[in-house]
Write a protein that holds these residues in place. Structure first.
Motif, PDB file in Angstrom:
ATOM      1  N   ARG A 213       0.824  -1.214   0.000  1.00 48.93           N
ATOM      2  CA  ARG A 213       0.000   0.000   0.000  1.00 48.93           C
ATOM      3  C   ARG A 213       0.857   1.261   0.000  1.00 48.93           C
ATOM      4  O   ARG A 213       0.550   2.241  -0.693  1.00 48.93           O
ATOM      5  N   LEU A 214       1.947   1.242   0.762  1.00 48.84           N
ATOM      6  CA  LEU A 214       2.854   2.391   0.763  1.00 48.84           C
ATOM      7  C   LEU A 214       3.498   2.585  -0.605  1.00 48.84           C
ATOM      8  O   LEU A 214       3.622   3.710  -1.091  1.00 48.84           O
ATOM      9  N   ASN A 215       3.907   1.501  -1.228  1.00 57.39           N
ATOM     10  CA  ASN A 215       4.494   1.597  -2.565  1.00 57.39           C
ATOM     11  C   ASN A 215       3.484   2.143  -3.566  1.00 57.39           C
ATOM     12  O   ASN A 215       3.841   2.942  -4.443  1.00 57.39           O
ATOM     13  N   ASN A 216       2.240   1.714  -3.440  1.00 52.76           N
ATOM     14  CA  ASN A 216       1.182   2.212  -4.307  1.00 52.76           C
ATOM     15  C   ASN A 216       1.016   3.728  -4.121  1.00 52.76           C
ATOM     16  O   ASN A 216       0.889   4.475  -5.098  1.00 52.76           O
ATOM     17  N   LEU A 217       1.019   4.183  -2.862  1.00 54.43           N
ATOM     18  CA  LEU A 217       0.898   5.617  -2.604  1.00 54.43           C
ATOM     19  C   LEU A 217       2.100   6.383  -3.154  1.00 54.43           C
ATOM     20  O   LEU A 217       1.940   7.470  -3.723  1.00 54.43           O
ATOM     21  N   LYS A 218       3.278   5.816  -3.014  1.00 56.01           N
ATOM     22  CA  LYS A 218       4.481   6.478  -3.540  1.00 56.01           C
ATOM     23  C   LYS A 218       4.432   6.563  -5.061  1.00 56.01           C
ATOM     24  O   LYS A 218       4.837   7.562  -5.652  1.00 56.01           O
ATOM     25  N   THR A 219       3.925   5.529  -5.709  1.00 56.90           N
ATOM     26  CA  THR A 219       3.786   5.537  -7.166  1.00 56.90           C
ATOM     27  C   THR A 219       2.811   6.628  -7.597  1.00 56.90           C
ATOM     28  O   THR A 219       3.078   7.380  -8.539  1.00 56.90           O
ATOM     29  N   LYS A 220       1.678   6.726  -6.906  1.00 56.54           N
ATOM     30  CA  LYS A 220       0.700   7.769  -7.223  1.00 56.54           C
ATOM     31  C   LYS A 220       1.294   9.149  -6.980  1.00 56.54           C
ATOM     32  O   LYS A 220       1.062  10.077  -7.752  1.00 56.54           O
ATOM     33  N   ARG A 221       2.064   9.279  -5.921  1.00 56.25           N
ATOM     34  CA  ARG A 221       2.711  10.563  -5.622  1.00 56.25           C
ATOM     35  C   ARG A 221       3.667  10.942  -6.746  1.00 56.25           C
ATOM     36  O   ARG A 221       3.713  12.087  -7.194  1.00 56.25           O
ATOM     37  N   SER A 222       4.408   9.989  -7.232  1.00 53.77           N
ATOM     38  CA  SER A 222       5.345  10.229  -8.321  1.00 53.77           C
ATOM     39  C   SER A 222       4.603  10.625  -9.606  1.00 53.77           C
ATOM     40  O   SER A 222       5.027  11.544 -10.321  1.00 53.77           O
ATOM     41  N   LYS A 223       3.506   9.940  -9.890  1.00 52.03           N
ATOM     42  CA  LYS A 223       2.706  10.275 -11.075  1.00 52.03           C
ATOM     43  C   LYS A 223       2.128  11.677 -10.959  1.00 52.03           C
ATOM     44  O   LYS A 223       2.071  12.417 -11.944  1.00 52.03           O
ATOM     45  N   LEU A 224       1.707  12.041  -9.757  1.00 50.22           N
ATOM     46  CA  LEU A 224       1.167  13.385  -9.554  1.00 50.22           C
ATOM     47  C   LEU A 224       2.251  14.427  -9.778  1.00 50.22           C
ATOM     48  O   LEU A 224       2.002  15.473 -10.389  1.00 50.22           O
ATOM     49  N   ASP A 225       3.438  14.137  -9.339  1.00 47.98           N
ATOM     50  CA  ASP A 225       4.574  15.037  -9.567  1.00 47.98           C
ATOM     51  C   ASP A 225       4.837  15.200 -11.069  1.00 47.98           C
ATOM     52  O   ASP A 225       5.096  16.306 -11.553  1.00 47.98           O
ATOM     53  N   GLN A 226       4.739  14.097 -11.815  1.00 49.62           N
ATOM     54  CA  GLN A 226       4.923  14.149 -13.266  1.00 49.62           C
ATOM     55  C   GLN A 226       3.837  15.005 -13.918  1.00 49.62           C
ATOM     56  O   GLN A 226       4.117  15.776 -14.844  1.00 49.62           O
ATOM     57  N   LYS A 227       2.609  14.862 -13.443  1.00 51.86           N
ATOM     58  CA  LYS A 227       1.501  15.661 -13.990  1.00 51.86           C
ATOM     59  C   LYS A 227       1.742  17.143 -13.739  1.00 51.86           C
ATOM     60  O   LYS A 227       1.480  17.970 -14.601  1.00 51.86           O
TER      61      LYS A 227
END
Length: 102
Positions: free
Chosen positions: A49-63
Motif C-alpha cells: 500500500r505504501l508503494n502504491n501511494l508512492k507511485t501515485k505521488r510520483s505520477k502526480l509530480d509528473q503531472k
C-alpha cells in the motif's frame, strides 16, 4: 499412612498441572506461529500500500511538471488526471492511517 495419601494426591495434582502446562505451551506455540504469519502478511500489505501511494505521488509530480507550458485543452486533461491522482492519494493515505490506528 496419612503422609502416603497426601503424597499420592500431591503427585496427581502435579501430574495434572504438568499436563495442563504442556497443553498450554502447545497452544501458545500455535498462537505465536499463526500471529507470525499474520504479522508477515500485514507487513507485506502495508509495504504494498505504501508503494502504491508512492507511485501515485510520483505520477502526480509528473503531472505537475506536464502542466507547465501546455495548451488549454491539454492543461484541462492533465488537470483532471492530477485531481484524480490527488484524490486517490489522499483517500489511500487516509485509509492507511485509519487501518494503522486499529
Amino acid at each position: 499412612m496419612n503422609n502416603k495419601v497426601s503424597s499420592t494426591k500431591r503427585e496427581k495434582y502435579i501430574d495434572k498441572l504438568s499436563a495442563r502446562l504442556k497443553k498450554w505451551d502447545r497452544e501458545l506455540e500455535e498462537f505465536e506461529e499463526k500471529n507470525k504469519k499474520r504479522l508477515s502478511e500485514l507487513k507485506q500489505d502495508l509495504a504494498d500500500r505504501l508503494n502504491n501511494l508512492k507511485t501515485k505521488r510520483s505520477k502526480l509530480d509528473q503531472k505537475m511538471d506536464q502542466l507547465e507550458g501546455v495548451g488549454e485543452t491539454t492543461y484541462q486533461n492533465i488537470r483532471k488526471d492530477a485531481e484524480k491522482l490527488w484524490k486517490d492519494l489522499k483517500n489511500g493515505f487516509s485509509s492507511l492511517r485509519k487501518e494503522m490506528k486499529k
